[in-house]
Design a protein around this motif. Structure first.
Motif, PDB file in Angstrom:
ATOM      1  N   GLN A 277      26.413 -14.073  63.669  1.00  0.00           N
ATOM      2  CA  GLN A 277      25.674 -13.713  62.456  1.00  0.00           C
ATOM      3  C   GLN A 277      24.171 -13.924  62.613  1.00  0.00           C
ATOM      4  O   GLN A 277      23.726 -14.932  63.154  1.00  0.00           O
ATOM      5  CB  GLN A 277      26.180 -14.538  61.272  1.00  0.00           C
ATOM      6  CG  GLN A 277      25.413 -14.288  59.973  1.00  0.00           C
ATOM      7  CD  GLN A 277      26.067 -14.947  58.785  1.00  0.00           C
ATOM      8  OE1 GLN A 277      27.251 -14.749  58.536  1.00  0.00           O
ATOM      9  NE2 GLN A 277      25.302 -15.735  58.045  1.00  0.00           N
ATOM     10  N   THR A 278      23.403 -12.946  62.134  1.00  0.00           N
ATOM     11  CA  THR A 278      21.946 -13.072  62.066  1.00  0.00           C
ATOM     12  C   THR A 278      21.471 -12.512  60.731  1.00  0.00           C
ATOM     13  O   THR A 278      22.110 -11.627  60.146  1.00  0.00           O
ATOM     14  CB  THR A 278      21.246 -12.304  63.203  1.00  0.00           C
ATOM     15  OG1 THR A 278      21.557 -10.907  63.098  1.00  0.00           O
ATOM     16  CG2 THR A 278      21.664 -12.834  64.560  1.00  0.00           C
ATOM     17  N   ILE A 279      20.356 -13.037  60.249  1.00  0.00           N
ATOM     18  CA  ILE A 279      19.732 -12.541  59.023  1.00  0.00           C
ATOM     19  C   ILE A 279      18.240 -12.381  59.298  1.00  0.00           C
ATOM     20  O   ILE A 279      17.567 -13.344  59.674  1.00  0.00           O
ATOM     21  CB  ILE A 279      19.946 -13.508  57.845  1.00  0.00           C
ATOM     22  CG1 ILE A 279      21.441 -13.623  57.511  1.00  0.00           C
ATOM     23  CG2 ILE A 279      19.168 -13.041  56.616  1.00  0.00           C
ATOM     24  CD1 ILE A 279      21.746 -14.615  56.403  1.00  0.00           C
ATOM     25  N   VAL A 280      17.738 -11.162  59.136  1.00  0.00           N
ATOM     26  CA  VAL A 280      16.317 -10.895  59.372  1.00  0.00           C
ATOM     27  C   VAL A 280      15.756 -10.114  58.188  1.00  0.00           C
ATOM     28  O   VAL A 280      16.493  -9.401  57.492  1.00  0.00           O
ATOM     29  CB  VAL A 280      16.104 -10.091  60.678  1.00  0.00           C
ATOM     30  CG1 VAL A 280      16.590 -10.884  61.888  1.00  0.00           C
ATOM     31  CG2 VAL A 280      16.817  -8.744  60.602  1.00  0.00           C
ATOM     32  N   GLY A 292      14.275  -7.997  50.622  1.00  0.00           N
ATOM     33  CA  GLY A 292      15.356  -7.359  51.362  1.00  0.00           C
ATOM     34  C   GLY A 292      15.602  -7.975  52.731  1.00  0.00           C
ATOM     35  O   GLY A 292      14.675  -8.388  53.425  1.00  0.00           O
ATOM     36  N   ILE A 293      16.870  -8.057  53.116  1.00  0.00           N
ATOM     37  CA  ILE A 293      17.259  -8.585  54.424  1.00  0.00           C
ATOM     38  C   ILE A 293      18.273  -7.649  55.065  1.00  0.00           C
ATOM     39  O   ILE A 293      18.851  -6.777  54.400  1.00  0.00           O
ATOM     40  CB  ILE A 293      17.886  -9.995  54.319  1.00  0.00           C
ATOM     41  CG1 ILE A 293      19.196  -9.925  53.511  1.00  0.00           C
ATOM     42  CG2 ILE A 293      16.915 -10.991  53.717  1.00  0.00           C
ATOM     43  CD1 ILE A 293      20.028 -11.193  53.566  1.00  0.00           C
ATOM     44  N   ILE A 294      18.484  -7.840  56.364  1.00  0.00           N
ATOM     45  CA  ILE A 294      19.578  -7.172  57.069  1.00  0.00           C
ATOM     46  C   ILE A 294      20.519  -8.258  57.571  1.00  0.00           C
ATOM     47  O   ILE A 294      20.135  -9.110  58.372  1.00  0.00           O
ATOM     48  CB  ILE A 294      19.071  -6.320  58.241  1.00  0.00           C
ATOM     49  CG1 ILE A 294      18.205  -5.172  57.719  1.00  0.00           C
ATOM     50  CG2 ILE A 294      20.254  -5.761  59.036  1.00  0.00           C
ATOM     51  CD1 ILE A 294      17.611  -4.308  58.820  1.00  0.00           C
ATOM     52  N   LEU A 295      21.734  -8.237  57.052  1.00  0.00           N
ATOM     53  CA  LEU A 295      22.774  -9.187  57.441  1.00  0.00           C
ATOM     54  C   LEU A 295      23.618  -8.552  58.538  1.00  0.00           C
ATOM     55  O   LEU A 295      24.194  -7.482  58.342  1.00  0.00           O
ATOM     56  CB  LEU A 295      23.647  -9.530  56.228  1.00  0.00           C
ATOM     57  CG  LEU A 295      24.914 -10.351  56.481  1.00  0.00           C
ATOM     58  CD1 LEU A 295      24.566 -11.751  56.974  1.00  0.00           C
ATOM     59  CD2 LEU A 295      25.767 -10.424  55.210  1.00  0.00           C
ATOM     60  N   SER A 296      23.677  -9.201  59.697  1.00  0.00           N
ATOM     61  CA  SER A 296      24.444  -8.671  60.831  1.00  0.00           C
ATOM     62  C   SER A 296      25.496  -9.687  61.259  1.00  0.00           C
ATOM     63  O   SER A 296      25.227 -10.891  61.307  1.00  0.00           O
ATOM     64  CB  SER A 296      23.518  -8.372  62.014  1.00  0.00           C
ATOM     65  OG  SER A 296      22.497  -7.466  61.650  1.00  0.00           O
TER      66      SER A 296
END
Length: 340
Positions: A277-280, A292-296
């Motif tokens: 998991q990453t959050i950027v 806003g973020i992108i959850l991967s």
């Protein structure tokens, strides 16, 4: 009628204090003092049951005087360990009881209740300073809310409990969300899963030779067969998936990327949703408030993630994989065609 654990604990503690005083009061005198001093009302039958429990479960050295029939401790130094009777501990006890009530009906509930009552006595500080009675602790400032669980018949619980203990194959009639009508299933019951207020059976479908999850509330005409199976080493559902999106999972893992903003960001950023998991920050699409973020992450729970993403409405937009994006676009198109 169910007994409130904290009330039972306070009654035991009060009886302990009275007997430890060395006054050798008779049973009727103790009952009177319970009411007069501690505001605890109990019957003769309940009192004798409490004495028996204190002797058998907690090794309280209680005896009666031959001449006066008054109660006393054969070991004058004995004191019952502190229960959940101070204000903070009473709240903790009520909290645990509330959690247990959420799974009431399960055959394991009674065992959990007995363990709870034992722990409330055995694992606490024995100092005299900690032994006290608070008559009305504030126990209703922490509550649990949510959709009520569907009632599960006692016979369903009984059969599944026995089947799990004996590794016996069971049959039942069941209609999944994708079935046009109910079908008879024959399964090896592996594990019970409590997911979002709903009990599910993790089992091997013998005909399809694949693991499935079945909601207990939807099972009909459940029966236990004489066929015994060997529980596989890899039966545990937790070995199949992280389970962050409930008890639904598939064989294939996919890599997910989901844009989130608004409240969805606050909800998602402090949880683990899958592997790697990453959050950027989403610099390309920061959202209306710039958060806003992108959850991967990587997961094998496609169907649940499709539902989870859609429930955030305009605060979530899938970026990958294609299966998630296509499902979201299809739902959006169908909603757009609806007439209000």
């Amino acid at each position: 009628m169910a007994v409130d654990f904290t009330e039972k604990a306070k009654r035991y503690q009060a009886i302990d204090e009275i007997i430890a005083s060395g006054r050798k009061l008779k049973w009727n005198q103790i009952i009177s003092e319970l009411w007069d001093k501690y505001n605890i009302k109990t019957s003769r039958t309940s009192f004798f049951r409490d004495i028996e429990d204190l002797q058998e479960k907690y090794q309280a050295p209680i005896d009666t005087d031959f001449e006066t029939s008054g109660y006393f401790y054969t070991d004058p130094k004995y004191r019952l360990p502190r229960f959940y009777t101070d204000e903070n501990a009473a709240k903790a006890a009520k909290l645990i009881k509330t959690l247990m009530d959420m799974v009431k009906g399960n055959p394991l509930y009674k065992e959990a209740q007995e363990v709870f009552e034992s722990l409330s006595i055995e694992n606490h500080d024995l100092s005299i300073e900690n032994i006290r009675i608070n008559k009305k602790p504030d126990n209703d400032r922490i509550i649990f809310v949510g959709a009520p669980n569907k009632s599960i018949p006692a016979e369903t619980w009984r059969i599944i409990d026995e089947a799990l203990k004996q590794n016996r194959v069971i049959t039942f009639v069941y209609q999944s969300l994708t079935d046009p009508r109910p079908y008879k299933r024959m399964v090896q019951p592996w594990q019970l899963i409590f997911d979002n207020g709903n009990w599910n059976l993790h089992a091997l479908d013998i005909v399809k030779k694949a693991s499935r999850r079945y909601s207990l509330g939807e099972m009909k005409n459940i029966q236990m067969t004489k066929e015994v199976f060997k529980l596989p080493k890899d039966y545990d559902f937790r070995k199949m998936t992280r389970g962050s999106f409930g008890c639904m999972c598939q064989a294939d893992y996919l890599d997910y990327k989901i844009h989130l903003h608004g409240y969805a960001v606050r909800y998602a950023k402090n949880r683990i949703w899958g592997e790697n998991q990453t959050i950027v920050p989403d610099k390309k699409n920061p959202g209306p408030n710039g958060d806003g973020i992108i959850l991967s992450f990587r997961s094998n729970q496609l169907y649940s993630i499709q539902h989870w993403t859609w429930q955030w409405a305009d605060e979530a937009m899938p970026l990958a994989p294609k299966e998630l994006v296509d499902d979201w676009l299809d739902k959006r198109a169908k909603v757009s065609k609806m007439e209000l």
